[in-house]
Design an enzyme around this catalytic site. Structure first.
Site, short mmCIF file in Angstrom:
data_model
loop_
_atom_site.label_atom_id
_atom_site.label_comp_id
_atom_site.label_asym_id
_atom_site.label_seq_id
_atom_site.Cartn_x
_atom_site.Cartn_y
_atom_site.Cartn_z
N GLU A 221 0.84 -1.22 0.00
CA GLU A 221 0.00 0.00 0.00
C GLU A 221 0.86 1.26 0.00
OE1 GLU A 221 -3.12 2.84 0.48
OE2 GLU A 221 -2.90 0.90 -0.52
N HIS B 76 2.36 1.85 -3.40
CA HIS B 76 1.30 2.33 -4.30
C HIS B 76 1.10 3.83 -4.14
CE1 HIS B 76 -2.29 2.48 -6.67
NE2 HIS B 76 -3.09 2.68 -5.63
N HIS C 161 -13.37 3.97 -8.68
CA HIS C 161 -11.94 4.26 -8.65
C HIS C 161 -11.24 3.62 -9.84
CE1 HIS C 161 -7.73 3.65 -7.01
NE2 HIS C 161 -7.91 4.95 -6.86
N HIS D 42 -21.59 -10.47 -16.60
CA HIS D 42 -20.32 -9.92 -17.10
C HIS D 42 -19.82 -10.74 -18.28
CE1 HIS D 42 -16.49 -7.91 -17.14
NE2 HIS D 42 -15.84 -9.03 -16.92
N HIS E 23 -5.39 -9.74 -16.13
CA HIS E 23 -6.75 -9.33 -16.47
C HIS E 23 -6.87 -7.81 -16.46
CE1 HIS E 23 -10.74 -10.84 -17.27
NE2 HIS E 23 -11.28 -10.05 -16.35
#
Length: 302
Positions: free
Chosen positions: A59, A62, A124, A216, A278
């Site tokens: 984190e 990031h 986000h 989806h 992905h």
């Protein structure tokens, strides 16, 4: 010399936003969202965390990369504001790039400080894609306008095909939100097999995690068919502009890779490498789609 530096910075900013998106996926898929607790901009109350927990450092890293990326985006945006002031897309994209990179940061901060929610996390990711796309388009503009060997691409696209790209872009963005919603509602394994869903052709109930994932899948299949049809039409009608066919062909490949990585996510029960792939494939595809959209909207210049 200055233009070459602008080339480097524009490419670097686009790659940096891509890295931020992938690191965001890493944060989500390693359960590191609260690696710094509910603190922002501090990490567990510290400027540099003393914790050795890997979630904390994922984190924290990031956040650091996001901060550096924001600086890069602002520098490039201000630069093209003045350097490419004669290009009508430049100022719009410079504003969009700065807006989306800070909105992305704000949503990330909000998720940490005010708590995670599937809607905010999906939003986000959607904003992150717009941030990446704006940087990709800025990079295209920089090379078109400052490279002596390049030229401004204004394909002879008819109004119908322009609307096709517009609708395709809107549909794709909705599909991408559905994918983010699948992940953030923990529906990735709602169907534990493929192409069936828990051994059935259709999910037992649509209002369920299986239903969310199955919907989806259907939306993704529609996109693939739509892309292939568009590629065939473009190859027949716009052979004079091969860049369109090339971009569309790569887009189809990326969507196929996206589908394969999605299948492996199910087969491997959410192996991290396939979750990151992905996110990578869909982000690259969206960037290419936005290039096609920009080119198609230039038809009025002819």
């Amino acid at each position: 010399m200055k233009d070459r530096l602008l080339w480097v910075l524009s490419i670097a900013s686009a790659l940096a936003v891509l890295v931020v998106i992938l690191m965001g996926a890493l944060v989500t898929n390693t359960g590191s969202a609260y690696g710094c607790g509910n603190n922002w901009p501090l990490c567990n109350g510290e400027v540099i965390p003393s914790s050795t927990a890997h979630q904390t450092w994922i984190e924290f890293s990031h956040r650091v990369v996001s901060g550096i990326t924001a600086i890069l985006v602002v520098v490039v945006s201000v630069w093209i504001w003045f350097r490419l002031k004669q290009v009508k897309e430049a100022r719009f994209l410079s504003i969009a790039a700065v807006f989306f990179i800070f909105l992305q940061a704000f949503l990330g901060m909000g998720a940490v400080v005010w708590g995670q929610s599937s809607v905010v996390l999906a939003l986000h990711f959607g904003v992150s894609l717009l941030s990446f796309a704006s940087q990709v388009l800025i990079t295209v503009l920089v090379f078109e306008e400052t490279d002596a060997h390049a030229h401004r691409v204004v394909p002879p696209i008819k109004k119908g095909m322009t609307w096709n790209f517009i609708l395709l872009s809107i549909y794709t963005y909705i599909l991408l939100y559905s994918g983010a919603f699948v992940r953030h509602t923990e529906s990735s394994l709602g169907c534990t097999d493929f192409p069936l869903c828990n051994g059935r052709v259709f999910p037992e109930t649509w209002i369920s995690k299986a239903g969310v994932q199955y919907l989806h899948r259907i939306l993704a299949l529609v996109l693939l068919i739509w892309l292939i049809w568009t590629l065939v039409v473009v190859m027949k009608r716009y052979s004079s502009t091969p860049s369109l066919s090339i971009i569309l062909f790569i887009s189809v490949i990326l969507i196929l890779l996206q589908a394969v990585s999605g299948i492996f996510i199910i087969q491997t029960e959410m192996a991290l490498i396939f979750l990151l792939l992905h996110a990578l494939f869909v982000t690259l595809f969206f960037g290419l789609l936005m290039i096609l959209l920009m080119f198609s909207l230039r038809r009025s210049e002819q």
